[in-house]
Scaffold this motif. Structure first.
Motif, PDB file in Angstrom:
ATOM      1  N   ALA A  13      49.008  30.553  47.408  1.00 51.00           N
ATOM      2  CA  ALA A  13      48.595  29.905  46.162  1.00 51.00           C
ATOM      3  C   ALA A  13      47.101  29.603  46.177  1.00 51.00           C
ATOM      4  O   ALA A  13      46.407  29.822  45.178  1.00 51.00           O
ATOM      5  CB  ALA A  13      49.397  28.621  45.945  1.00 51.00           C
ATOM      6  N   ALA A  14      46.593  29.128  47.313  1.00 48.68           N
ATOM      7  CA  ALA A  14      45.170  28.800  47.417  1.00 48.68           C
ATOM      8  C   ALA A  14      44.310  30.045  47.233  1.00 48.68           C
ATOM      9  O   ALA A  14      43.292  30.004  46.525  1.00 48.68           O
ATOM     10  CB  ALA A  14      44.882  28.139  48.760  1.00 48.68           C
ATOM     11  N   VAL A  15      44.705  31.160  47.837  1.00 49.92           N
ATOM     12  CA  VAL A  15      43.932  32.407  47.705  1.00 49.92           C
ATOM     13  C   VAL A  15      43.897  32.855  46.250  1.00 49.92           C
ATOM     14  O   VAL A  15      42.833  33.233  45.720  1.00 49.92           O
ATOM     15  CB  VAL A  15      44.522  33.516  48.611  1.00 49.92           C
ATOM     16  N   VAL A  16      45.043  32.818  45.578  1.00 51.30           N
ATOM     17  CA  VAL A  16      45.100  33.245  44.172  1.00 51.30           C
ATOM     18  C   VAL A  16      44.225  32.333  43.307  1.00 51.30           C
ATOM     19  O   VAL A  16      43.460  32.814  42.462  1.00 51.30           O
ATOM     20  CB  VAL A  16      46.558  33.264  43.662  1.00 51.30           C
ATOM     21  N   GLU A  17      44.310  31.023  43.517  1.00 47.74           N
ATOM     22  CA  GLU A  17      43.522  30.100  42.695  1.00 47.74           C
ATOM     23  C   GLU A  17      42.033  30.193  43.010  1.00 47.74           C
ATOM     24  O   GLU A  17      41.200  30.100  42.109  1.00 47.74           O
ATOM     25  CB  GLU A  17      44.028  28.667  42.843  1.00 47.74           C
ATOM     26  N   LEU A  18      41.679  30.394  44.281  1.00 43.64           N
ATOM     27  CA  LEU A  18      40.265  30.591  44.628  1.00 43.64           C
ATOM     28  C   LEU A  18      39.715  31.860  43.968  1.00 43.64           C
ATOM     29  O   LEU A  18      38.617  31.844  43.401  1.00 43.64           O
ATOM     30  CB  LEU A  18      40.086  30.666  46.143  1.00 43.64           C
ATOM     31  N   ALA A  19      40.474  32.946  44.023  1.00 43.19           N
ATOM     32  CA  ALA A  19      40.036  34.201  43.415  1.00 43.19           C
ATOM     33  C   ALA A  19      39.875  34.041  41.900  1.00 43.19           C
ATOM     34  O   ALA A  19      38.877  34.482  41.311  1.00 43.19           O
ATOM     35  CB  ALA A  19      41.019  35.324  43.735  1.00 43.19           C
ATOM     36  N   THR A  20      40.847  33.398  41.275  1.00 47.92           N
ATOM     37  CA  THR A  20      40.770  33.170  39.830  1.00 47.92           C
ATOM     38  C   THR A  20      39.599  32.259  39.490  1.00 47.92           C
ATOM     39  O   THR A  20      38.864  32.496  38.531  1.00 47.92           O
ATOM     40  CB  THR A  20      42.082  32.570  39.300  1.00 47.92           C
ATOM     41  N   GLY A  21      39.424  31.209  40.281  1.00 49.37           N
ATOM     42  CA  GLY A  21      38.320  30.273  40.053  1.00 49.37           C
ATOM     43  C   GLY A  21      36.962  30.949  40.151  1.00 49.37           C
ATOM     44  O   GLY A  21      36.102  30.763  39.288  1.00 49.37           O
ATOM     45  N   PHE A  22      36.763  31.763  41.201  1.00 46.74           N
ATOM     46  CA  PHE A  22      35.494  32.476  41.332  1.00 46.74           C
ATOM     47  C   PHE A  22      35.324  33.497  40.211  1.00 46.74           C
ATOM     48  O   PHE A  22      34.215  33.692  39.707  1.00 46.74           O
ATOM     49  CB  PHE A  22      35.364  33.138  42.703  1.00 46.74           C
ATOM     50  N   GLY A  23      36.415  34.128  39.799  1.00 44.66           N
ATOM     51  CA  GLY A  23      36.349  35.055  38.672  1.00 44.66           C
ATOM     52  C   GLY A  23      35.917  34.360  37.400  1.00 44.66           C
ATOM     53  O   GLY A  23      35.060  34.856  36.666  1.00 44.66           O
ATOM     54  N   LEU A  24      36.486  33.184  37.135  1.00 44.59           N
ATOM     55  CA  LEU A  24      36.109  32.426  35.941  1.00 44.59           C
ATOM     56  C   LEU A  24      34.684  31.915  36.019  1.00 44.59           C
ATOM     57  O   LEU A  24      33.984  31.843  35.011  1.00 44.59           O
ATOM     58  CB  LEU A  24      37.073  31.246  35.743  1.00 44.59           C
ATOM     59  N   LEU A  25      34.251  31.569  37.205  1.00 45.20           N
ATOM     60  CA  LEU A  25      32.891  31.070  37.382  1.00 45.20           C
ATOM     61  C   LEU A  25      31.851  32.184  37.218  1.00 45.20           C
ATOM     62  O   LEU A  25      30.834  31.997  36.560  1.00 45.20           O
ATOM     63  CB  LEU A  25      32.763  30.429  38.763  1.00 45.20           C
ATOM     64  N   LEU A  26      32.130  33.335  37.792  1.00 51.36           N
ATOM     65  CA  LEU A  26      31.156  34.424  37.817  1.00 51.36           C
ATOM     66  C   LEU A  26      31.262  35.401  36.643  1.00 51.36           C
ATOM     67  O   LEU A  26      30.255  35.977  36.228  1.00 51.36           O
ATOM     68  CB  LEU A  26      31.279  35.193  39.135  1.00 51.36           C
ATOM     69  N   ALA A  27      32.462  35.620  36.132  1.00 51.01           N
ATOM     70  CA  ALA A  27      32.657  36.582  35.039  1.00 51.01           C
ATOM     71  C   ALA A  27      33.724  36.062  34.074  1.00 51.01           C
ATOM     72  O   ALA A  27      34.788  36.672  33.916  1.00 51.01           O
ATOM     73  CB  ALA A  27      33.053  37.945  35.600  1.00 51.01           C
ATOM     74  N   PRO A  28      33.457  34.948  33.403  1.00 55.98           N
ATOM     75  CA  PRO A  28      34.491  34.345  32.550  1.00 55.98           C
ATOM     76  C   PRO A  28      34.945  35.252  31.411  1.00 55.98           C
ATOM     77  O   PRO A  28      36.120  35.235  31.046  1.00 55.98           O
ATOM     78  CB  PRO A  28      33.827  33.077  32.017  1.00 55.98           C
ATOM     79  N   GLY A  29      34.054  36.059  30.870  1.00 56.40           N
ATOM     80  CA  GLY A  29      34.426  36.959  29.774  1.00 56.40           C
ATOM     81  C   GLY A  29      35.424  38.019  30.199  1.00 56.40           C
ATOM     82  O   GLY A  29      36.348  38.350  29.457  1.00 56.40           O
ATOM     83  N   VAL A  30      35.251  38.538  31.402  1.00 55.33           N
ATOM     84  CA  VAL A  30      36.172  39.557  31.928  1.00 55.33           C
ATOM     85  C   VAL A  30      37.555  38.953  32.134  1.00 55.33           C
ATOM     86  O   VAL A  30      38.568  39.529  31.736  1.00 55.33           O
ATOM     87  CB  VAL A  30      35.635  40.158  33.248  1.00 55.33           C
ATOM     88  N   VAL A  31      37.609  37.773  32.744  1.00 53.35           N
ATOM     89  CA  VAL A  31      38.899  37.116  32.991  1.00 53.35           C
ATOM     90  C   VAL A  31      39.570  36.766  31.667  1.00 53.35           C
ATOM     91  O   VAL A  31      40.772  36.980  31.502  1.00 53.35           O
ATOM     92  CB  VAL A  31      38.735  35.862  33.885  1.00 53.35           C
ATOM     93  N   SER A  32      38.824  36.255  30.708  1.00 51.30           N
ATOM     94  CA  SER A  32      39.385  35.938  29.391  1.00 51.30           C
ATOM     95  C   SER A  32      39.980  37.169  28.731  1.00 51.30           C
ATOM     96  O   SER A  32      41.058  37.117  28.137  1.00 51.30           O
ATOM     97  CB  SER A  32      38.312  35.351  28.461  1.00 51.30           C
ATOM     98  N   SER A  33      39.279  38.276  28.841  1.00 53.48           N
ATOM     99  CA  SER A  33      39.749  39.516  28.231  1.00 53.48           C
ATOM    100  C   SER A  33      41.012  40.041  28.902  1.00 53.48           C
ATOM    101  O   SER A  33      41.979  40.393  28.232  1.00 53.48           O
ATOM    102  CB  SER A  33      38.641  40.565  28.301  1.00 53.48           C
ATOM    103  N   VAL A  34      41.003  40.085  30.218  1.00 48.93           N
ATOM    104  CA  VAL A  34      42.147  40.644  30.949  1.00 48.93           C
ATOM    105  C   VAL A  34      43.355  39.714  30.905  1.00 48.93           C
ATOM    106  O   VAL A  34      44.489  40.166  30.775  1.00 48.93           O
ATOM    107  CB  VAL A  34      41.749  40.945  32.417  1.00 48.93           C
ATOM    108  N   LEU A  35      43.127  38.411  31.006  1.00 46.95           N
ATOM    109  CA  LEU A  35      44.243  37.471  31.048  1.00 46.95           C
ATOM    110  C   LEU A  35      44.755  37.114  29.661  1.00 46.95           C
ATOM    111  O   LEU A  35      45.966  37.139  29.420  1.00 46.95           O
ATOM    112  CB  LEU A  35      43.815  36.204  31.789  1.00 46.95           C
ATOM    113  N   LEU A  36      43.860  36.812  28.750  1.00 44.34           N
ATOM    114  CA  LEU A  36      44.277  36.309  27.441  1.00 44.34           C
ATOM    115  C   LEU A  36      44.110  37.302  26.302  1.00 44.34           C
ATOM    116  O   LEU A  36      44.564  37.052  25.194  1.00 44.34           O
ATOM    117  CB  LEU A  36      43.493  35.027  27.109  1.00 44.34           C
ATOM    118  N   GLY A  37      43.395  38.384  26.554  1.00 48.09           N
ATOM    119  CA  GLY A  37      43.189  39.360  25.496  1.00 48.09           C
ATOM    120  C   GLY A  37      42.194  38.906  24.444  1.00 48.09           C
ATOM    121  O   GLY A  37      42.243  39.356  23.312  1.00 48.09           O
ATOM    122  N   ILE A  38      41.295  37.991  24.824  1.00 50.97           N
ATOM    123  CA  ILE A  38      40.282  37.504  23.881  1.00 50.97           C
ATOM    124  C   ILE A  38      38.898  37.771  24.448  1.00 50.97           C
ATOM    125  O   ILE A  38      38.699  37.805  25.656  1.00 50.97           O
ATOM    126  CB  ILE A  38      40.434  35.995  23.577  1.00 50.97           C
TER     127      ILE A  38
END
Length: 116
Positions: A13-38
């Protein structure tokens, strides 16, 4: 079938949340697009980075220490709440490529963490 022990489960769980957290911090637009489709905007990217910092803090709190009751409860509450919220988003708002796999992952993690 042998269940994963709480310390190993917390590490996953920690690895997944750390990866997601760094993704949101460094490339929030990419994560928003892939996860939420926005598409990310200045405002959504700002809040995504806040959320990314919080996920990094949660990941750090749950790794690499042994499974403390506080860490376990924190991850249980987070996984259960985020599974429900992401499902709500998928049904009523929008859905990206990874939204439903994320719902399933967090739902499974909730059940496994509750079975400790």
């Amino acid at each position: 079938m042998k269940l994963i022990t709480p310390p190993k489960l917390l590490m996953v769980a920690a690895v997944v949340e750390l990866a997601t957290g760094f993704g949101l911090l460094l490339a929030p637009g990419v994560v928003s697009s892939v996860l939420l489709g926005i598409a990310g905007t200045e405002v959504t990217n700002l809040f995504a980075r806040f959320f990314g910092i919080a996920l990094i803090a949660l990941g750090v709190a749950c790794w690499p220490s042994p499974a403390t009751v506080a860490a376990l409860r924190s991850m249980q509450v987070y996984n259960g709440a985020i599974a429900l919220y992401l499902a709500y988003i998928g049904v009523f708002v929008s859905s990206g490529l990874l939204l439903w796999p994320a719902v399933v992952f967090h739902g499974v993690m909730t059940v496994l963490l509750l079975r400790r």
